[in-house]
Design a protein around this motif. Sequence first.
Motif, PDB file in Angstrom:
ATOM      1  N   GLN A   9       1.874   6.758  -7.110  1.00 45.56           N
ATOM      2  CA  GLN A   9       0.846   7.538  -7.385  1.00 45.56           C
ATOM      3  C   GLN A   9       1.454   8.933  -7.393  1.00 45.56           C
ATOM      4  N   ALA A  10       1.872   9.058  -6.216  1.00 47.13           N
ATOM      5  CA  ALA A  10       2.542  10.567  -6.091  1.00 47.13           C
ATOM      6  C   ALA A  10       3.447  11.300  -7.162  1.00 47.13           C
TER       7      ALA A  10
ATOM      8  N   LEU B 171       0.848  -1.068   0.002  1.00 51.21           N
ATOM      9  CA  LEU B 171      -0.029  -0.137  -0.186  1.00 51.21           C
ATOM     10  C   LEU B 171       0.950   1.323  -0.084  1.00 51.21           C
ATOM     11  N   GLY B 172       1.964   1.317   0.820  1.00 45.28           N
ATOM     12  CA  GLY B 172       2.899   2.423   0.752  1.00 45.28           C
ATOM     13  C   GLY B 172       3.658   2.460  -0.505  1.00 45.28           C
TER      14      GLY B 172
ATOM     15  N   GLY C  80       2.514   1.759  -3.264  1.00 47.84           N
ATOM     16  CA  GLY C  80       1.514   2.099  -4.362  1.00 47.84           C
ATOM     17  C   GLY C  80       1.265   3.584  -4.114  1.00 47.84           C
ATOM     18  N   MET C  81       1.154   3.886  -2.881  1.00 50.41           N
ATOM     19  CA  MET C  81       0.798   5.394  -2.668  1.00 50.41           C
ATOM     20  C   MET C  81       2.099   6.411  -3.248  1.00 50.41           C
ATOM     21  N   VAL C  82       3.463   5.927  -2.980  1.00 47.47           N
ATOM     22  CA  VAL C  82       4.473   6.752  -3.397  1.00 47.47           C
ATOM     23  C   VAL C  82       4.512   6.789  -4.911  1.00 47.47           C
TER      24      VAL C  82
END
Length: 135
Positions: free
Chosen positions: A11-12, A4-5, A7-9
């Motif tokens: 996307q950013a 999840l972490g 994936g968020m990085v």
Amino acid sequence: MTLLGIGMVLQAVMPGRRRLFTMSPDVKGVRSTLDQASARQLMHQTVLSVPGVSGVRVRVGRRRARVRALVEFGDPDAAHQAVVTAANRALATYGLRRLPRLRVHLGTAAGLQPTQRRMRRRARKQGARAERKSS
């Protein structure tokens, strides 16, 4: 949790829909967008239709829309007002959720009188130079 972490990085870091403007929904549940190139082209055509304007450069961003127009004939102040009106009308027809702030710069062709704003600016500069010389 680690996935999840990551994936968020990702996307950013990845470019999103920066070149797309979200439009106000007319129908509930329908999302529509307008890309920057289309907005630029529509504004370019609208401003170029103003009488006396011979050339236009338009840059449209998320926060600001910049229009640089060249006036060939006619009153530059009246042309400036007409360009501002046309550009505002074009922005209003897009139906954007957030309208960009408009900046209009008007240039004159060689041989035309400078606009009143330029004449006032020139007078202020000359006054400041005269003050420096007298002190």
